[in-house]
Write a protein that holds these residues in place. Sequence first.
Motif, PDB file in Angstrom:
ATOM      1  N   MET A 228     -15.925  -0.291  -7.578  1.00  0.00           N
ATOM      2  CA  MET A 228     -15.373  -0.340  -6.224  1.00  0.00           C
ATOM      3  C   MET A 228     -15.797  -1.579  -5.447  1.00  0.00           C
ATOM      4  SD  MET A 228     -15.648   3.730  -5.299  1.00  0.00           S
ATOM      5  CE  MET A 228     -14.830   3.610  -3.705  1.00  0.00           C
ATOM      6  N   LEU A 229     -16.978  -2.123  -5.750  1.00  0.00           N
ATOM      7  CA  LEU A 229     -17.390  -3.365  -5.093  1.00  0.00           C
ATOM      8  C   LEU A 229     -16.469  -4.527  -5.470  1.00  0.00           C
ATOM      9  CD1 LEU A 229     -21.262  -3.074  -5.426  1.00  0.00           C
ATOM     10  CD2 LEU A 229     -20.047  -3.494  -3.277  1.00  0.00           C
ATOM     11  N   ARG A 230     -15.768  -4.396  -6.583  1.00  0.00           N
ATOM     12  CA  ARG A 230     -14.890  -5.453  -7.059  1.00  0.00           C
ATOM     13  C   ARG A 230     -13.419  -5.091  -6.876  1.00  0.00           C
ATOM     14  NH1 ARG A 230     -16.321  -5.331 -12.742  1.00  0.00           N
ATOM     15  NH2 ARG A 230     -15.197  -7.294 -13.050  1.00  0.00           N
ATOM     16  N   ASN A 231     -13.140  -4.139  -5.998  1.00  0.00           N
ATOM     17  CA  ASN A 231     -11.768  -3.743  -5.713  1.00  0.00           C
ATOM     18  C   ASN A 231     -10.950  -4.942  -5.217  1.00  0.00           C
ATOM     19  OD1 ASN A 231      -9.425  -2.293  -4.968  1.00  0.00           O
ATOM     20  ND2 ASN A 231     -10.231  -1.978  -2.909  1.00  0.00           N
ATOM     21  N   THR A 232      -9.702  -5.014  -5.662  1.00  0.00           N
ATOM     22  CA  THR A 232      -8.844  -6.143  -5.301  1.00  0.00           C
ATOM     23  C   THR A 232      -7.714  -5.767  -4.350  1.00  0.00           C
ATOM     24  OG1 THR A 232      -7.302  -5.795  -7.153  1.00  0.00           O
ATOM     25  CG2 THR A 232      -9.263  -7.156  -7.576  1.00  0.00           C
ATOM     26  N   THR A 233      -7.646  -4.509  -3.907  1.00  0.00           N
ATOM     27  CA  THR A 233      -6.451  -4.060  -3.190  1.00  0.00           C
ATOM     28  C   THR A 233      -6.641  -3.806  -1.697  1.00  0.00           C
ATOM     29  OG1 THR A 233      -6.863  -1.715  -3.697  1.00  0.00           O
ATOM     30  CG2 THR A 233      -5.584  -2.976  -5.305  1.00  0.00           C
ATOM     31  N   SER A 234      -7.822  -4.065  -1.154  1.00  0.00           N
ATOM     32  CA  SER A 234      -8.073  -3.726   0.249  1.00  0.00           C
ATOM     33  C   SER A 234      -7.250  -4.582   1.210  1.00  0.00           C
ATOM     34  CB  SER A 234      -9.561  -3.858   0.574  1.00  0.00           C
ATOM     35  OG  SER A 234      -9.861  -3.258   1.812  1.00  0.00           O
ATOM     36  N   GLY A 235      -7.119  -5.867   0.911  1.00  0.00           N
ATOM     37  CA  GLY A 235      -6.224  -6.739   1.658  1.00  0.00           C
ATOM     38  C   GLY A 235      -6.356  -6.664   3.160  1.00  0.00           C
ATOM     39  N   LYS A 236      -5.287  -6.213   3.828  1.00  0.00           N
ATOM     40  CA  LYS A 236      -5.257  -6.137   5.282  1.00  0.00           C
ATOM     41  C   LYS A 236      -5.849  -4.840   5.817  1.00  0.00           C
ATOM     42  CE  LYS A 236      -1.120  -9.035   5.814  1.00  0.00           C
ATOM     43  NZ  LYS A 236       0.261  -9.087   6.343  1.00  0.00           N
ATOM     44  N   ARG A 237      -6.435  -4.058   4.981  1.00  0.00           N
ATOM     45  CA  ARG A 237      -6.955  -2.756   5.406  1.00  0.00           C
ATOM     46  C   ARG A 237      -8.417  -2.888   5.856  1.00  0.00           C
ATOM     47  NH1 ARG A 237      -3.672   0.725   0.746  1.00  0.00           N
ATOM     48  NH2 ARG A 237      -2.898  -1.246  -0.075  1.00  0.00           N
TER      49      ARG A 237
ATOM     50  N   ASP B  10      11.580   6.615   6.281  1.00  0.00           N
ATOM     51  CA  ASP B  10      11.822   5.173   6.273  1.00  0.00           C
ATOM     52  C   ASP B  10      10.715   4.382   6.962  1.00  0.00           C
ATOM     53  OD1 ASP B  10      12.304   6.053   8.840  1.00  0.00           O
ATOM     54  OD2 ASP B  10      14.113   4.851   9.137  1.00  0.00           O
ATOM     55  N   ALA B  11       9.593   5.021   7.235  1.00  0.00           N
ATOM     56  CA  ALA B  11       8.497   4.339   7.934  1.00  0.00           C
ATOM     57  C   ALA B  11       7.941   3.213   7.072  1.00  0.00           C
ATOM     58  CB  ALA B  11       7.396   5.324   8.283  1.00  0.00           C
ATOM     59  N   PRO B  12       7.662   2.047   7.661  1.00  0.00           N
ATOM     60  CA  PRO B  12       7.059   0.956   6.897  1.00  0.00           C
ATOM     61  C   PRO B  12       5.589   1.234   6.619  1.00  0.00           C
ATOM     62  CG  PRO B  12       7.213   0.353   9.213  1.00  0.00           C
ATOM     63  CD  PRO B  12       7.914   1.682   9.075  1.00  0.00           C
ATOM     64  N   SER B  13       5.064   0.566   5.619  1.00  0.00           N
ATOM     65  CA  SER B  13       3.638   0.680   5.291  1.00  0.00           C
ATOM     66  C   SER B  13       2.852  -0.266   6.205  1.00  0.00           C
ATOM     67  CB  SER B  13       3.391   0.312   3.820  1.00  0.00           C
ATOM     68  OG  SER B  13       4.121   1.171   2.971  1.00  0.00           O
ATOM     69  N   ASN B  14       2.197   0.307   7.220  1.00  0.00           N
ATOM     70  CA  ASN B  14       1.493  -0.507   8.210  1.00  0.00           C
ATOM     71  C   ASN B  14       0.035  -0.682   7.803  1.00  0.00           C
ATOM     72  OD1 ASN B  14       0.329  -1.654  10.499  1.00  0.00           O
ATOM     73  ND2 ASN B  14       1.722  -0.588  11.890  1.00  0.00           N
ATOM     74  N   HIS B  15      -0.234  -1.724   7.030  1.00  0.00           N
ATOM     75  CA  HIS B  15      -1.599  -1.991   6.572  1.00  0.00           C
ATOM     76  C   HIS B  15      -2.498  -2.419   7.727  1.00  0.00           C
ATOM     77  CE1 HIS B  15      -0.604  -2.330   2.109  1.00  0.00           C
ATOM     78  NE2 HIS B  15       0.553  -2.124   2.694  1.00  0.00           N
ATOM     79  N   ASP B  16      -1.933  -3.112   8.705  1.00  0.00           N
ATOM     80  CA  ASP B  16      -2.740  -3.676   9.789  1.00  0.00           C
ATOM     81  C   ASP B  16      -3.450  -2.606  10.611  1.00  0.00           C
ATOM     82  OD1 ASP B  16      -1.958  -6.226   9.067  1.00  0.00           O
ATOM     83  OD2 ASP B  16      -0.245  -6.248  10.438  1.00  0.00           O
ATOM     84  N   VAL B  17      -2.879  -1.402  10.665  1.00  0.00           N
ATOM     85  CA  VAL B  17      -3.504  -0.325  11.425  1.00  0.00           C
ATOM     86  C   VAL B  17      -4.923  -0.060  10.926  1.00  0.00           C
ATOM     87  CG1 VAL B  17      -3.445   2.173  11.843  1.00  0.00           C
ATOM     88  CG2 VAL B  17      -1.376   0.811  12.146  1.00  0.00           C
ATOM     89  N   LEU B  18      -5.118  -0.106   9.623  1.00  0.00           N
ATOM     90  CA  LEU B  18      -6.434   0.189   9.066  1.00  0.00           C
ATOM     91  C   LEU B  18      -7.435  -0.912   9.397  1.00  0.00           C
ATOM     92  CD1 LEU B  18      -4.338   1.932   7.382  1.00  0.00           C
ATOM     93  CD2 LEU B  18      -6.139   2.076   5.680  1.00  0.00           C
ATOM     94  N   GLY B  19      -6.981  -2.158   9.411  1.00  0.00           N
ATOM     95  CA  GLY B  19      -7.861  -3.236   9.830  1.00  0.00           C
ATOM     96  C   GLY B  19      -8.252  -3.097  11.285  1.00  0.00           C
ATOM     97  N   ASP B  20      -7.279  -2.685  12.116  1.00  0.00           N
ATOM     98  CA  ASP B  20      -7.559  -2.499  13.538  1.00  0.00           C
ATOM     99  C   ASP B  20      -8.576  -1.382  13.757  1.00  0.00           C
ATOM    100  OD1 ASP B  20      -5.759  -4.496  14.190  1.00  0.00           O
ATOM    101  OD2 ASP B  20      -4.086  -3.112  14.520  1.00  0.00           O
ATOM    102  N   VAL B  21      -8.419  -0.275  13.048  1.00  0.00           N
ATOM    103  CA  VAL B  21      -9.360   0.830  13.190  1.00  0.00           C
ATOM    104  C   VAL B  21     -10.753   0.405  12.726  1.00  0.00           C
ATOM    105  CG1 VAL B  21      -9.982   3.133  12.373  1.00  0.00           C
ATOM    106  CG2 VAL B  21      -7.609   2.621  12.998  1.00  0.00           C
ATOM    107  N   THR B  22     -10.819  -0.347  11.639  1.00  0.00           N
ATOM    108  CA  THR B  22     -12.115  -0.809  11.140  1.00  0.00           C
ATOM    109  C   THR B  22     -12.831  -1.671  12.173  1.00  0.00           C
ATOM    110  OG1 THR B  22     -11.291  -0.772   8.858  1.00  0.00           O
ATOM    111  CG2 THR B  22     -13.257  -2.104   9.302  1.00  0.00           C
ATOM    112  N   ARG B  23     -12.098  -2.566  12.834  1.00  0.00           N
ATOM    113  CA  ARG B  23     -12.705  -3.412  13.871  1.00  0.00           C
ATOM    114  C   ARG B  23     -13.282  -2.548  14.992  1.00  0.00           C
ATOM    115  NH1 ARG B  23      -7.828  -6.033  12.890  1.00  0.00           N
ATOM    116  NH2 ARG B  23      -8.072  -7.879  11.567  1.00  0.00           N
TER     117      ARG B  23
END
Length: 307
Positions: A231-240, A289-302
């Motif tokens: 998990m420390l080497r996960n490549t999919t977190s991106g904008k989350r 039809d909702a889009p995948s909003n990755h940015d929400v997770l980054g916002d919550v993390t901040r």
Amino acid sequence: MINRPTSSQLSRRSLLAIGGLTTAGAAAAAFSATPAVAAPAAPAVGGHRRLTEAIAELERATSVTIGVTALWHDSRRAFRYRGDELFPMCSLFKTFAAGALVQARGYDDVYWAKPIPFTDADVVGKETRLNRMTWQATPEEMADAAIRYSDNTAGNLLLRELGGPQAVTAFARSLGATRTRLDRPEPQVNEATPGDERDTSTPDDIAFLLQLLLIDQGAGALTTARLQEWMLRNTTSGKRILAGLTPPFELADKTGLGGYGVVNDAGVVWRPGEEALTLAILTRTDRADAPSNHDVLGDVTRLIAAV
């Protein structure tokens, strides 16, 4: 992409883990709230109220329902927003599938290195990181691909090794997470139909399980070490979660993505001089039809990181 930690960083993490609980039974007993999650210790009420208001405003602005559980390891402080509500789990299950397999077969080196055949019929979608030239993969390769790259074919092969999705449910229940259930493999696990309780969990359960598995050695020291490694080497977190953190930090996480705009991320954050933070952020909507909003997770993390 996160770099592999240095030996000194791993030593610090090992010290954190050694100080934790060593058996699943003891770990479950240590958390008295229902669902199983650490009770807050003298929370900063004003700060938590502002955090709740900020997340509620983010929900209104994005039309995304957000579930959050944050656990600070040493102080046992906690923050919850819709922490006891059910959300589609999607690919978060892959962490628990790998953890269950390590717990069961972790010291069998021959098993982990032995290639296991699979066929074109096992491939989910058009791509897999597993070797389609030989049509074989070791359990080590399956777990690595499932967690680091969220490979759906690898995830299903892990389930096959365990005996089916019900094994993940049993593993979660054995650790004290009573509202986590896996019913289907990939890709059906990602349907995320509103109101369907199949393949769901709560932010409370996910955070509890990750703290137990990644810090407190609740499924054994080897399970903690192997899950951290992948998990420390996960490549999919991106904008989350990754996008919401300011260096320096280390992040061991697993993501999920599904229908109805579901985007999930959950893991543990280590920052120099601070206690470990376990964070589970799950989302859902009622719109196909909702889009995948990755940015929400980054916002919550901040927001969480600023508490």
